[in-house]
Design a protein around this motif. Structure first.
Motif, PDB file in Angstrom:
ATOM      1  N   SER A  60      89.667  52.039  41.201  1.00 43.30           N
ATOM      2  CA  SER A  60      90.095  50.827  41.887  1.00 43.30           C
ATOM      3  C   SER A  60      89.080  50.454  42.960  1.00 43.30           C
ATOM      4  CB  SER A  60      91.472  51.062  42.529  1.00 43.30           C
ATOM      5  OG  SER A  60      91.903  49.896  43.187  1.00 43.30           O
ATOM      6  N   THR A  66      90.527  45.889  40.125  1.00 38.06           N
ATOM      7  CA  THR A  66      90.896  45.510  41.491  1.00 38.06           C
ATOM      8  C   THR A  66      92.401  45.715  41.669  1.00 38.06           C
ATOM      9  OG1 THR A  66      91.321  43.235  40.832  1.00 38.06           O
ATOM     10  CG2 THR A  66      89.057  43.756  41.562  1.00 38.06           C
ATOM     11  N   PRO A  67      92.905  45.645  42.896  1.00 40.21           N
ATOM     12  CA  PRO A  67      94.347  45.783  43.108  1.00 40.21           C
ATOM     13  C   PRO A  67      95.179  44.757  42.339  1.00 40.21           C
ATOM     14  CG  PRO A  67      93.200  46.069  45.183  1.00 40.21           C
ATOM     15  CD  PRO A  67      92.176  45.606  44.171  1.00 40.21           C
ATOM     16  N   ASP A  68      94.625  43.566  42.103  1.00 42.46           N
ATOM     17  CA  ASP A  68      95.376  42.554  41.347  1.00 42.46           C
ATOM     18  C   ASP A  68      95.060  42.610  39.845  1.00 42.46           C
ATOM     19  OD1 ASP A  68      92.822  41.468  41.394  1.00 42.46           O
ATOM     20  OD2 ASP A  68      93.467  39.474  42.020  1.00 42.46           O
ATOM     21  N   VAL A 118      99.633  50.043  40.195  1.00 43.58           N
ATOM     22  CA  VAL A 118      99.536  48.671  40.731  1.00 43.58           C
ATOM     23  C   VAL A 118     100.465  47.756  39.947  1.00 43.58           C
ATOM     24  CG1 VAL A 118      97.511  47.935  42.031  1.00 43.58           C
ATOM     25  CG2 VAL A 118      97.207  48.827  39.785  1.00 43.58           C
ATOM     26  N   SER A 134      97.897  53.201  37.079  1.00 44.15           N
ATOM     27  CA  SER A 134      97.214  53.064  38.365  1.00 44.15           C
ATOM     28  C   SER A 134      98.181  52.833  39.516  1.00 44.15           C
ATOM     29  CB  SER A 134      96.186  51.940  38.311  1.00 44.15           C
ATOM     30  OG  SER A 134      96.854  50.696  38.168  1.00 44.15           O
ATOM     31  N   PRO A 167      88.159  47.206  45.898  1.00 43.74           N
ATOM     32  CA  PRO A 167      88.955  46.235  46.658  1.00 43.74           C
ATOM     33  C   PRO A 167      88.928  44.801  46.148  1.00 43.74           C
ATOM     34  CG  PRO A 167      87.017  46.922  47.916  1.00 43.74           C
ATOM     35  CD  PRO A 167      87.065  47.766  46.680  1.00 43.74           C
ATOM     36  N   GLU A 168      87.853  44.435  45.446  1.00 46.27           N
ATOM     37  CA  GLU A 168      87.685  43.065  44.950  1.00 46.27           C
ATOM     38  C   GLU A 168      86.659  43.088  43.826  1.00 46.27           C
ATOM     39  OE1 GLU A 168      86.190  40.865  48.273  1.00 46.27           O
ATOM     40  OE2 GLU A 168      84.494  42.204  48.529  1.00 46.27           O
ATOM     41  N   TYR A 175      85.352  55.007  46.094  1.00 39.71           N
ATOM     42  CA  TYR A 175      86.546  54.292  45.647  1.00 39.71           C
ATOM     43  C   TYR A 175      87.582  55.266  45.082  1.00 39.71           C
ATOM     44  CZ  TYR A 175      83.222  50.494  46.115  1.00 39.71           C
ATOM     45  OH  TYR A 175      82.283  49.617  46.615  1.00 39.71           O
ATOM     46  N   ASP A 176      88.738  54.734  44.749  1.00 47.76           N
ATOM     47  CA  ASP A 176      89.827  55.534  44.217  1.00 47.76           C
ATOM     48  C   ASP A 176      89.593  55.806  42.734  1.00 47.76           C
ATOM     49  OD1 ASP A 176      92.247  56.800  43.731  1.00 47.76           O
ATOM     50  OD2 ASP A 176      93.424  54.957  43.766  1.00 47.76           O
TER      51      ASP A 176
END
Length: 141
Positions: free
Chosen positions: A91, A5-7, A138, A136, A93-94, A55-56
């Motif tokens: 990646s 995920t992004p986090d 991030v 990534s 989103p959640e 997705y990415d």
């Protein structure tokens, strides 16, 4: 393939037939003409039910040569002791629910990337997870 995920929560799955062995998505080419990207997309679908084309998906242009675990030697031709893997990340989103193939995995969990890296005994998987902030793009916050 490290799904995150992004986090930087990472999807980890426990292998069927090897209780306590956690890893990211893995797999092999179906045939020599299958592209690495197509194999990654297929393996994500087979192991998680997710459509990687949505997705990415990033090819890190990185390959690791590693010794095959003795427990899995029987899956390979006689005399084959090492494998070559290509590293990808994806990646999402959640943390998403996934659909596991019970022949391949027993369970899954989403973990902060450092915890995910500490969970796996695969050095190549651990190194890829730990490289997520850099590879990534991030923040590791």
């Amino acid at each position: 393939m490290v799904i995150h995920t992004p986090d930087l929560q990472v999807l980890m799955m426990e292998r069927a037939g090897w209780q306590g062995f956690w890893q990211s998505v893995t797999g092999s080419l179906l045939h020599e003409s299958e592209s690495l990207r197509d194999a990654a997309i297929r393996e994500v679908r087979e192991e998680t039910g997710l459509d990687a084309t949505r997705y990415d998906l990033r090819d890190w242009d990185l390959e690791n040569r590693f010794e095959i675990f003795k427990k899995h030697q029987s899956r390979y031709a006689p005399g084959v002791t090492h494998n070559l893997e290509r590293v990808f990340s994806m990646s999402v989103p959640e943390p998403l629910p996934v659909t596991l193939d019970p022949a391949e995995h027993l369970s899954f969990k989403w973990l902060p990337y450092r915890e995910a890296a500490a969970l796996t005994i695969s050095w190549t998987n651990r190194d890829a997870i730990l490289a997520l902030p850099l590879k990534s793009g991030v923040s590791s916050r």
